[in-house]
Every structure is written in structure tokens, then in C-alpha cells.
Scaffold this motif. Sequence first.
Motif, PDB file in Angstrom:
ATOM      1  N   THR A 214     -17.988  14.867 -36.590  1.00 14.16           N
ATOM      2  CA  THR A 214     -16.905  15.394 -35.685  1.00 14.16           C
ATOM      3  C   THR A 214     -16.616  14.580 -34.441  1.00 14.16           C
ATOM      4  N   VAL A 215     -15.694  14.103 -34.200  1.00 17.53           N
ATOM      5  CA  VAL A 215     -15.636  13.278 -32.822  1.00 17.53           C
ATOM      6  C   VAL A 215     -14.302  13.777 -32.285  1.00 17.53           C
ATOM      7  N   ILE A 216     -14.236  13.714 -31.025  1.00 20.65           N
ATOM      8  CA  ILE A 216     -12.876  13.926 -30.071  1.00 20.65           C
ATOM      9  C   ILE A 216     -12.259  12.869 -29.374  1.00 20.65           C
ATOM     10  N   GLU A 217     -11.130  12.827 -29.141  1.00 26.78           N
ATOM     11  CA  GLU A 217     -10.445  11.775 -28.350  1.00 26.78           C
ATOM     12  C   GLU A 217     -10.836  11.406 -27.297  1.00 26.78           C
ATOM     13  N   GLY A 218     -11.265   9.910 -26.932  1.00 31.17           N
ATOM     14  CA  GLY A 218     -11.773   9.724 -25.840  1.00 31.17           C
ATOM     15  C   GLY A 218     -13.000   9.721 -25.693  1.00 31.17           C
ATOM     16  N   GLU A 219     -13.889  10.278 -26.762  1.00 29.86           N
ATOM     17  CA  GLU A 219     -15.428  10.301 -26.943  1.00 29.86           C
ATOM     18  C   GLU A 219     -15.681   8.804 -27.063  1.00 29.86           C
ATOM     19  N   ILE A 220     -17.059   8.378 -26.306  1.00 33.51           N
ATOM     20  CA  ILE A 220     -17.471   6.934 -26.753  1.00 33.51           C
ATOM     21  C   ILE A 220     -18.515   7.419 -27.655  1.00 33.51           C
ATOM     22  N   ILE A 221     -18.781   6.672 -28.701  1.00 33.85           N
ATOM     23  CA  ILE A 221     -19.880   6.530 -29.791  1.00 33.85           C
ATOM     24  C   ILE A 221     -20.386   5.263 -29.833  1.00 33.85           C
ATOM     25  N   THR A 222     -21.606   5.556 -30.461  1.00 32.68           N
ATOM     26  CA  THR A 222     -22.380   4.149 -30.563  1.00 32.68           C
ATOM     27  C   THR A 222     -22.119   3.879 -32.274  1.00 32.68           C
ATOM     28  N   ILE A 223     -22.028   2.777 -32.605  1.00 30.81           N
ATOM     29  CA  ILE A 223     -21.831   2.702 -34.116  1.00 30.81           C
ATOM     30  C   ILE A 223     -23.200   1.831 -34.481  1.00 30.81           C
ATOM     31  N   THR A 224     -23.660   2.659 -35.408  1.00 31.45           N
ATOM     32  CA  THR A 224     -25.014   2.223 -35.989  1.00 31.45           C
ATOM     33  C   THR A 224     -24.888   1.502 -37.251  1.00 31.45           C
ATOM     34  N   ASN A 225     -23.662   1.634 -37.786  1.00 28.88           N
ATOM     35  CA  ASN A 225     -23.269   0.621 -39.296  1.00 28.88           C
ATOM     36  C   ASN A 225     -22.037   0.487 -39.067  1.00 28.88           C
ATOM     37  N   PRO A 226     -21.295  -0.681 -38.872  1.00 26.96           N
ATOM     38  CA  PRO A 226     -20.008  -0.929 -38.682  1.00 26.96           C
ATOM     39  C   PRO A 226     -19.304  -1.064 -39.946  1.00 26.96           C
ATOM     40  N   ASP A 227     -19.897  -1.400 -41.229  1.00 30.98           N
ATOM     41  CA  ASP A 227     -19.308  -1.474 -42.555  1.00 30.98           C
ATOM     42  C   ASP A 227     -19.804  -0.752 -43.357  1.00 30.98           C
ATOM     43  N   VAL A 228     -19.816   0.526 -43.464  1.00 29.53           N
ATOM     44  CA  VAL A 228     -20.423   1.381 -44.555  1.00 29.53           C
ATOM     45  C   VAL A 228     -19.542   0.900 -45.886  1.00 29.53           C
ATOM     46  N   GLY A 229     -18.358   0.645 -45.647  1.00 32.38           N
ATOM     47  CA  GLY A 229     -17.407   0.574 -46.967  1.00 32.38           C
ATOM     48  C   GLY A 229     -16.285   1.683 -47.017  1.00 32.38           C
ATOM     49  N   GLY A 230     -15.378   1.186 -47.586  1.00 29.33           N
ATOM     50  CA  GLY A 230     -14.320   2.417 -48.035  1.00 29.33           C
ATOM     51  C   GLY A 230     -13.432   2.780 -46.911  1.00 29.33           C
ATOM     52  N   GLY A 231     -13.536   2.029 -45.760  1.00 31.03           N
ATOM     53  CA  GLY A 231     -12.688   2.526 -44.470  1.00 31.03           C
ATOM     54  C   GLY A 231     -13.535   3.223 -43.434  1.00 31.03           C
ATOM     55  N   TRP A 232     -14.856   3.088 -43.687  1.00 33.33           N
ATOM     56  CA  TRP A 232     -15.636   4.193 -42.712  1.00 33.33           C
ATOM     57  C   TRP A 232     -16.921   3.278 -42.032  1.00 33.33           C
ATOM     58  N   LEU A 233     -17.229   3.760 -41.070  1.00 32.92           N
ATOM     59  CA  LEU A 233     -18.265   3.212 -40.320  1.00 32.92           C
ATOM     60  C   LEU A 233     -19.349   4.375 -39.848  1.00 32.92           C
TER      61      LEU A 233
END
Length: 592
Positions: free
Chosen positions: A18-37
Motif C-alpha cells: 500500500t502506497v500513498i501519493e507523494g510518498e518516496i519508496i525504494t525500488i528493490t526490483n524494478p522489473d518484476v514483470g507484468g507491469g509491476w515493480l
Amino acid sequence: MARVMYNFDAEPGNNELTVIEGEIITITNPDVGGGWLEGKNNKGERGLVPTDYVEILTNGGKDQFSCGNSVADQAFLDSLSSAVQGNSSTANSNNQVNSANDAWSNWNAGKSGNWESTDGWGTKPEGASAQKNTSNNWDAAFGHPQAYHGPAAAGDDDDWDEDWDDPKSSPPTYFKDVETSETGGVHRGNARAGGASMKIPLNKFPGFAKPGMEQYLMAKQLAKPKEKISIIVGDYGPMWVYPTSTFDCVVADPRKGSKMYGLKSYIEYQLTATNTNRSVNHRYKHFDWLYERLLVKFGSAIPIPSLPDKQVTGRFEEEFIKMRMERLQAWMTRMCRHPVISESEVFQQFLNFRDEKEWKTGKRKAEKDELVGVMIFSTMEPEAPDLDLIEIEQKCEAVGKFTKAMDDGVKELLTVGQEHWKRCTGPLPKEYQKIGKALQCLATVFSSSGYQGETDLNDAITEAGKTYEEIANLVAEQPKKDLHFLMECNHEYKGFLGCFPDIIGAHKGAIEKVKESDKLVATSKITPQDKQNMVKRVGIMSYALQAEMNHFHSNRIYDYNSVIRLYLEQQVQFYETIAEKLRQALSRFPVM
């Protein structure tokens, strides 16, 4: 690092974050596949987030692109740039976008025969009929070991989008307003998403654009295709040839599956054709593929209503799954009832493949089919005399006039029905509850008088108040028993009617081409025989249109007779129930 652009609510048990608009997150895997990270928030929580919901930031905190666009935005710009390079003719694009919410606006605005301006589709219909789902009970076990479970859940070389990918809009609803803020964020914007969903423009497919029409009309000799679609003249005019035996398809037993080692989940449905009693399983995206293939192949001659909408959040909730299954059932039943669609190779393959290899082979074969767009008319052989151009034009105008008028009527009934639904589930029950509480309050006051001779009256007033509270509950529940089916039927026909502007536009364009052929004959660019061939081919198109309208009318009469009878029967039962409750309340009052 990435900045969240839209709110996103994770589905329980689906490894989402769950994420909220404006929140900064760290990407741990940018290409999980199927349009997800995969990302991690500042609390250390880790999970999957839709790629299009975030914009990538560099280490310096600046956006990935100098203009501040997200990955999805840049991809869109890249595709737009490619489209501009590939097609310099975009003069009508603004008008098409502005009128996309009304399929009939292009049909009305353009001149007769201006079929190039008719690639706007109507508001995405939410097709479903009033027929009840004949599947097994919802609470029955999901498992069916004998059923083939469809293409492999993982490792599919087709690399289709996830079940939620490319969402079109929130689930169609005719009784409440859906606010985006309540559903955990906005839907991802693309050509098939937005505030008002749009169908796929037909002229984006091979065989629908102007060169395809000219190829069909002006070819010296059309190749004899292996396929043959017969048209005969019956009691009510041209009609398709119906198969000797018909069948339906039961959509049942939705169950949750997973892929990517359990990271992603989806719902698949069991389909059982009644003529074979064999079962196969399909996900929503497979239905979406079938819809597109039918649209590409038959869309210029037969209205193919869109599927029920996709949805990002809430897609695993039981109520949504049951509603989607009901509407998929209605869509499949409608396709089974069509004599051309139901007998087509692509539809039969969708229902009857035996293993993954057979499925993929049939899928690739369908995608390489060259008899698409207006070329489908080359497979049609009317057993009827040739038509003259005047009669062809009159038939086309008559179809356009009727379908436009019916479209207006259907939309009016949907509007009135939605208002009535809101009233029945909101203000009206509250009014009955107020009456009931007021009567009970009055009985309480009377009881405090201490007078011994009014006990029977006070008890009767109390029971009358409870009766009105019961009536309030009946009123609130009644739309699900009658109005629901009437609204669903109208939604389905709204979908059909939204297809006709493109169909009629293609016919008008062909008629206009024939009218222009006199100039070509005069300048010796074509021969008089070529013109006669053009008239004959437009005549074939006209016979197909008339055959489809006869099929449409026969189904329309049956469907509306059934659904309005059901509505009235339920209404009679509803008011009789209320009348009986009031009689019982009345019988408690002493006779003076």
C-alpha cells in the motif's frame, strides 16, 4: 528511488504494498514483470506496486526525465512519436477524442459516406443480459480435476498483460457513484482507460482502414476464401443460416490462481460448452483476447459488445467476482446465440482446445488470419438477387435511424432506472422507517397514560410501526430482484448499439465510393464492369447488414419480452407482499 503518483491499496494476501501519493519508496526490483515493480517504504515494508503508479527518481532526487515524466509517461510519448512518424494523417484526431464519449456523434457529424471520420467508439458498454447464471452454486468447491486449466500460468511465451493490466474503468454500476478516492487511487491512463472507457477504434486494425475498403471494392477479382458465410432470404428478409443444433456456454466456478512463484494472483473461470460437456479454464485476459479477435474479424459486419470492465483494486472481492462472472456468462451466451460467431473457428477453438500446445497453435493462427475487416464480406454469398444502389442506401439509412433512436431510448431507461434504484435504496426506505418509528413512539406515549382500556390499540399501533420498518427493508432489497435484470439487459444493448456507428460508417463509405466511380469510368481509370463489381460487393455488404439486423431484432424482441415480464411479475409479487403485511397490521386494530 521513486515518487508515488497515485494512491494504491494492496490486496490482502497478494504480496502488494500500500502506497500513498507523494510518498518516496525504494525500488528493490524494478522489473518484476507484468507491469509491476517491487518496492520498500520508509517503514521497511516490502511489496509489489504497479509500475505506472510511480515516477523514477535519480540519486540526486531529480526525475528520470528532465520534463518530470514517469516511466509510463515516457513510454506513452515514445509510442506517440512512433505513431506520428508512421502516420502523418492526424487532422481528425482531436474531433475523434472529443466525441469519443458518444459513438453516434461521429455518425451524425460526418457526411454520408465519410467513413474515415467514424473511428470514434461510444462509451464503453457494460454488456450483460437479464438471463440468470445457470452455473453451480457459488459456495460449491472450485476444483475440477477433469478440466484443462488453460495456458500455463507461468512461462507463457505470449507474455500477456496481468489480469489488472490495461484497465478500462471501474466496474460498471447503475445504482451508485464510484469515487476514485474510495478505491485506493486512480486507474492507469491509456488508450483504453479514462473517465469514460472507449472501445478499440476499428480503423486501427488491418482491413478496416481506407485502403482495406478500396481493396475489397475495387479488386479485379477477389480470391475465393475457404471460409463461407451464407445468407438466405427468409420470411422477414435476408438472414444468416442458423446451425441445425445450438449450444450455450456455462461460465462457473471462479477460483484464484497465482504465477511468478506466488507473487501475482488472478481469477480464472471454468467454461463448459453444453454441446460437448468439456470444460476449459480461462482468465479474464483470455476473454479480452477473444473479444479483440472477434472484433478484428467480424466487427465491420457484426456488432461485438465489449466485455465487462477490468479493475485494479477489489478484483478479488467476492461481490465483484460474482458480478463479473454473471456478465461474462451473458457475453458468452450472446456469442453462442449468434450463428456466425458461434460457428467461427476462433470461437470454437476458445472453447474446445485440449492442451496448451493446441491453444497456442490456434491462438497464433487466429492472429495471422487475413480475412479481417471489410474483407470478411468476401466470404459471404447471398442467395438473393443483386441490389441497386438506391435500395442499398435506403436500407443503410433505415438501420442507422432505428439504431440511433433505440440507443436514445435505452440510455433514457438506464438514466430513469438508475434514479429509481437510488431512490429505492436510499430516501424511500428511510421514509418508511421514519413512519414506523413515529408510530411506535406514539404507542409508547399512549401507554404512559395509565388508562386500562387502550392496551389493544397500543399493541396494534406498535405492530403497525414494525410493519412499516419491514416494508422499508423490502423496498431496499426489491431492485436486486427486478430492476437489476432490466438494467443489465439495457447495458448489454447499449453495448450493441454503440457498435453500429462504425458499421454504418463503413457502409456509407462504400456507397460513396460507388457514387464516385462514375468519374473513374469517365476518365477510363476503371471499366463499367469494374463499377458493376463494386455495386455487387456493396450489395453483399447490404445483405449482411440486413441479415444482422434480422438477428438483432429477433433477439431484441425475445430479450425485452422476457426481462420486462420478469420485472412486472416481481413488481406484482412485491406489492402483494406489502399489501398482505398491511392487512395483517390492520387486522390487529379493534373494531369500534
